[in-house]
Structure formats: structure tokens, C-alpha cells
Design an enzyme around this catalytic site. Structure first.
Site, mmCIF file in Angstrom:
data_model
loop_
_atom_site.group_PDB
_atom_site.id
_atom_site.type_symbol
_atom_site.label_atom_id
_atom_site.label_comp_id
_atom_site.label_asym_id
_atom_site.label_seq_id
_atom_site.Cartn_x
_atom_site.Cartn_y
_atom_site.Cartn_z
ATOM 1 N N TYR A 63 10.106 23.025 -46.471
ATOM 2 C CA TYR A 63 9.013 23.264 -47.403
ATOM 3 C C TYR A 63 7.681 22.850 -46.789
ATOM 4 O O TYR A 63 7.640 22.208 -45.730
ATOM 5 C CB TYR A 63 9.246 22.511 -48.719
ATOM 6 C CG TYR A 63 8.998 21.022 -48.658
ATOM 7 C CD1 TYR A 63 9.903 20.172 -48.028
ATOM 8 C CD2 TYR A 63 7.862 20.456 -49.216
ATOM 9 C CE1 TYR A 63 9.683 18.803 -47.969
ATOM 10 C CE2 TYR A 63 7.626 19.087 -49.166
ATOM 11 C CZ TYR A 63 8.542 18.269 -48.536
ATOM 12 O OH TYR A 63 8.314 16.919 -48.472
ATOM 13 N N ARG B 240 3.526 24.186 -38.656
ATOM 14 C CA ARG B 240 4.626 23.229 -38.829
ATOM 15 C C ARG B 240 5.814 23.886 -39.545
ATOM 16 O O ARG B 240 6.973 23.612 -39.224
ATOM 17 C CB ARG B 240 4.154 22.002 -39.619
ATOM 18 C CG ARG B 240 5.247 20.934 -39.718
ATOM 19 C CD ARG B 240 4.757 19.659 -40.365
ATOM 20 N NE ARG B 240 4.361 19.880 -41.743
ATOM 21 C CZ ARG B 240 3.710 18.999 -42.491
ATOM 22 N NH1 ARG B 240 3.384 17.822 -41.979
ATOM 23 N NH2 ARG B 240 3.379 19.262 -43.735
ATOM 24 N N ARG C 8 29.570 29.563 -51.025
ATOM 25 C CA ARG C 8 29.459 28.213 -50.457
ATOM 26 C C ARG C 8 30.415 28.007 -49.279
ATOM 27 O O ARG C 8 31.622 28.159 -49.408
ATOM 28 C CB ARG C 8 29.734 27.160 -51.533
ATOM 29 C CG ARG C 8 29.484 25.747 -51.028
ATOM 30 C CD ARG C 8 29.684 24.683 -52.098
ATOM 31 N NE ARG C 8 29.358 23.367 -51.551
ATOM 32 C CZ ARG C 8 30.200 22.627 -50.834
ATOM 33 N NH1 ARG C 8 31.428 23.060 -50.601
ATOM 34 N NH2 ARG C 8 29.818 21.455 -50.349
ATOM 35 N N HIS D 214 30.111 25.635 -45.362
ATOM 36 C CA HIS D 214 29.205 24.825 -44.540
ATOM 37 C C HIS D 214 28.642 25.612 -43.363
ATOM 38 O O HIS D 214 27.519 25.392 -42.934
ATOM 39 C CB HIS D 214 29.913 23.573 -44.040
ATOM 40 C CG HIS D 214 30.191 22.576 -45.127
ATOM 41 N ND1 HIS D 214 31.144 22.781 -46.104
ATOM 42 C CD2 HIS D 214 29.624 21.384 -45.415
ATOM 43 C CE1 HIS D 214 31.156 21.754 -46.930
ATOM 44 N NE2 HIS D 214 30.239 20.890 -46.534
ATOM 45 N N LYS E 122 10.423 19.179 -41.784
ATOM 46 C CA LYS E 122 10.037 19.037 -43.196
ATOM 47 C C LYS E 122 11.110 19.674 -44.080
ATOM 48 O O LYS E 122 10.920 20.723 -44.701
ATOM 49 C CB LYS E 122 8.647 19.637 -43.456
ATOM 50 C CG LYS E 122 8.025 19.062 -44.726
ATOM 51 C CD LYS E 122 6.535 19.226 -44.732
ATOM 52 C CE LYS E 122 5.905 18.797 -46.048
ATOM 53 N NZ LYS E 122 6.146 17.415 -46.433
ATOM 54 N N GLU F 221 6.800 5.564 -41.891
ATOM 55 C CA GLU F 221 5.837 6.321 -42.703
ATOM 56 C C GLU F 221 6.142 6.058 -44.174
ATOM 57 O O GLU F 221 7.046 5.278 -44.497
ATOM 58 C CB GLU F 221 5.918 7.820 -42.384
ATOM 59 C CG GLU F 221 7.272 8.434 -42.701
ATOM 60 C CD GLU F 221 7.395 9.876 -42.214
ATOM 61 O OE1 GLU F 221 6.443 10.643 -42.370
ATOM 62 O OE2 GLU F 221 8.486 10.218 -41.702
ATOM 63 N N LEU G 125 7.339 12.420 -39.795
ATOM 64 C CA LEU G 125 6.824 13.774 -39.963
ATOM 65 C C LEU G 125 5.427 13.832 -39.344
ATOM 66 O O LEU G 125 4.605 12.941 -39.588
ATOM 67 C CB LEU G 125 6.748 14.128 -41.452
ATOM 68 C CG LEU G 125 6.281 15.554 -41.717
ATOM 69 C CD1 LEU G 125 7.402 16.547 -41.418
ATOM 70 C CD2 LEU G 125 5.799 15.733 -43.146
#
Ligand code: PDD
Length: 287
Positions: free
Chosen positions: A33, A52, A100, A102, A149, A182, A206
Site C-alpha cells: 500500500y 516506492r 486459497r 499459499h 510497504k 522507526e 521503511l
């Protein structure tokens, strides 16, 4: 006025916006995101955020759902449709919808794209920056790739909630060696008693876009920035401390673990950096 969300090619009423139950973001947190600030109807640090985003997608081997030119058009359309002058855009891309399993789905499964936009009261945000915030330190129990992110934010939300439960506004993660990495959703900075401005070097954090913007703005102010680890003790003994992010810009920290930072008031260097960053980000914003 009704809010509009963007979901996989469609602008829909926010209240009705939904994704499939087998979206891999929902089942595996298999997605990334970005949060981008909007000031005066324009996106701040857009290129940095989109660069990014590309990197996060590459690192996780997720194909971009649309080219950057389309993404930029959708973001602007979202600002218009939601009539946001000051606020944020939230953009999320996941590996798409598949039964579903993996293992990655077949390469013909398109990645999912959702976006929301919302107004933030600039007066309230500025008041917070004038008052400063309280921080609580928490052990950094995150995975080894906080440079991506990812929407997988469990350690972050747990730490931030613990901070709130303790009457604080943000958590600072402390690594196994006692160094600050952070914040739960921000980068961490201190100003030492001899006026050194320090923020953690890239690698285990990040790469904040606001962090990069502040480093650039600091050059124009002749304020040198040192990128290196600093300990929790360094932070508590600092003259000033602050956080940075697309939503906080540079916001002063006035206490850590209940201990006053400096005189317990927002610091002068922090305020200078906030002003210089804001000026630069607004001047650089493109229509
Ligand atoms: N958070 N570190 C973490 C863990 C973050 O989640 C963020 C951003 C930052 C600051 O990055 P930037 O300056 O690019 O916003 C640092 C966003 C705002 C969020 O999760 O809402």
C-alpha cells in the site's frame, strides 16, 4: 456528500465498496500500500510514493494492475470525486483473487487495486504539531523486511494500540541491540544536545518518503542530517525528537516512556524542518 471508493476499475459508493472473500490481501496480507498526502487538492511527494510502490511490488513479485499513468489519473479522479482539499489517498494492491493456496496463483490472475480518499482537518493536524505527541517504546518484533510497504501490519497495530492504551500517540520500535528503528507508522528522529539531527539509516526500516523529503529540505536550511542508529537512551536524553510520515509530516515528540524530551515542548529545529519540508513539498506538487 457521499464518498467514493475505487475498486478494480470502478468508482463505487464508499459504503458499498467491497472485495472478494478470496482476495489474497484479505486472506494472506499478500499486498502492498501507499498513503499520499493531499494539500490544496494536490498530491505531495507523488513520484516518491509511486517509485516506492513499484519497488514494493517488485520485491513481492506482484504485477502492477495498471500502468503508472493510469494510476495517476485514478488518484486525481478520486481527489475530484471526493472533493478533498486537504487529506490523504490510500492505495492498496494485492496479488488478486484466487482459491486459497499459499503458492502464488497462475500468472493470468490480475492483481487487485483499491483506493480511498478522505479529508483531514489541517487545523487539527497543525494543532497536534504545535502541541507535540507522546511516544511509548516497544520491542521491534516485525519480520525482516520492513523496507517493503506491506499491508501485513500486525506488529505495528499491536504496538500502536499499546501506546494508545498507555496514553501515548505513537510507538517507537526498539531492536534487539537497544536501537530505535522507526515508529509504528512513522520514521523516528532525534536532535542531540549538540544539535545533531539523527535518523536511523535505511535497511531495517521503511524508506519514508517524508523522511527523504525532510533530508532534502534540510540541505536548503544548512541543517546536516546524520543517518545512523541511535539508542532509546539517546532519544530520552535528546534535546528534541520528532516523527515523520505522509500524515504527520514532521510532528514533535515531547515525551518518550513518560520522560520529557528537552523542556517537554516542541523543538525549534523540528519546527524549522517541518516548515521547510512543507514549503518544498507544496512547491513540488504537480497538477
Ligand atoms: N505510514 N514507517 C512506517 C512503518 C510507516 O508505516 C510509515 C508510513 C512511515 C513513513 O513513511 P512515509 O513518509 O512515506 O509516509 C515509516 C503510513 C502513513 C500509514 O501506514 O498510514
Amino acid at each position: 456528500m457521499s464518498r467514493i471508493a475505487y475498486v478494480n476499475g470502478q468508482y463505487v459508493p464508499h459504503a458499498e465498496a467491497s472485495v472478494h472473500v478470496e482476495d489474497r490481501g484479505y486472506q494472506f496480507a499478500d499486498g502492498v500500500y501507499e498513503v499520499c498526502a493531499i494539500a490544496d487538492g494536490r498530491l505531495l511527494d507523488e513520484t516518491g510514493h509511486l517509485d516506492r510502490l513499484d519497488r514494493s511490488l517488485r520485491e513481492l513479485r506482484i504485477d502492477p494492475p495498471v500502468p503508472r499513468t493510469a494510476l495517476r489519473i485514478i488518484m486525481r479522479q478520486m481527489i475530484r470525486l471526493n472533493r478533498v482539499r486537504h487529506g490523504i489517498i490510500y492505495l492498496q494492491i494485492t496479488r488478486g483473487v484466487a482459491p486459497r493456496d499459499h503458492f502464488f496463483p497462475d500468472s493470468d490472475v490480475p492483481s487487485s487495486l483499491v483506493m480511498t480518499a478522505r479529508a483531514v482537518d489541517p487545523v487539527r493536524a497543525a494543532a497536534r504539531a504545535e502541541k507535540g505527541i507522546a511516544v511509548l517504546s516497544r520491542p521491534d518484533i516485525r519480520w525482516g523486511r520492513p523496507d517493503i510497504k506491506s499491508v501485513s501490519l500486525l506488529p505495528n497495530i499491536l504496538a500502536k494500540q499499546e501506546a494508545r492504551d498507555a496514553g501515548c500517540d505513537e510507538a517507537w520500535f526498539i531492536d534487539a541491540n537497544g536501537f530505535v528503528t522507526e515508529g509504528g507508522s512513522t520514521n523516528a528522529w532525534i536532535v542531540t544536545t549538540d544539535n545533531q539531527v539523527i535518523t536511523r539509516d535505511l535497511g531495517r526500516i521503511l524508506a519514508g518518503i517524508t523522511r527523504a523529503g525532510i533530508i532534502r529540505a534540510a540541505k536548503g536550511e544548512n541543517i546536516p542530517i546524520i543517518e545512523r542508529p541511535f539508542s532509546l537512551d539517546d532519544a530520552i536524553g535528546a534535546k528534541e525528537a520528532f516523527i515523520s510520515s505522509a500524515t504527520a509530516f514532521a510532528t514533535p515528540v515531547i515525551s518518550i516512556d513518560g520522560q520529557k524530551i528537552g523542556n517537554g515542548k516542541p523543538g525549534q529545529i523540528t519546527q524549522r524542518l517541518r516548515a521547510a519540508y512543507m514549503q518544498q513539498a507544496i512547491a513540488d506538487a504537480k497538477d
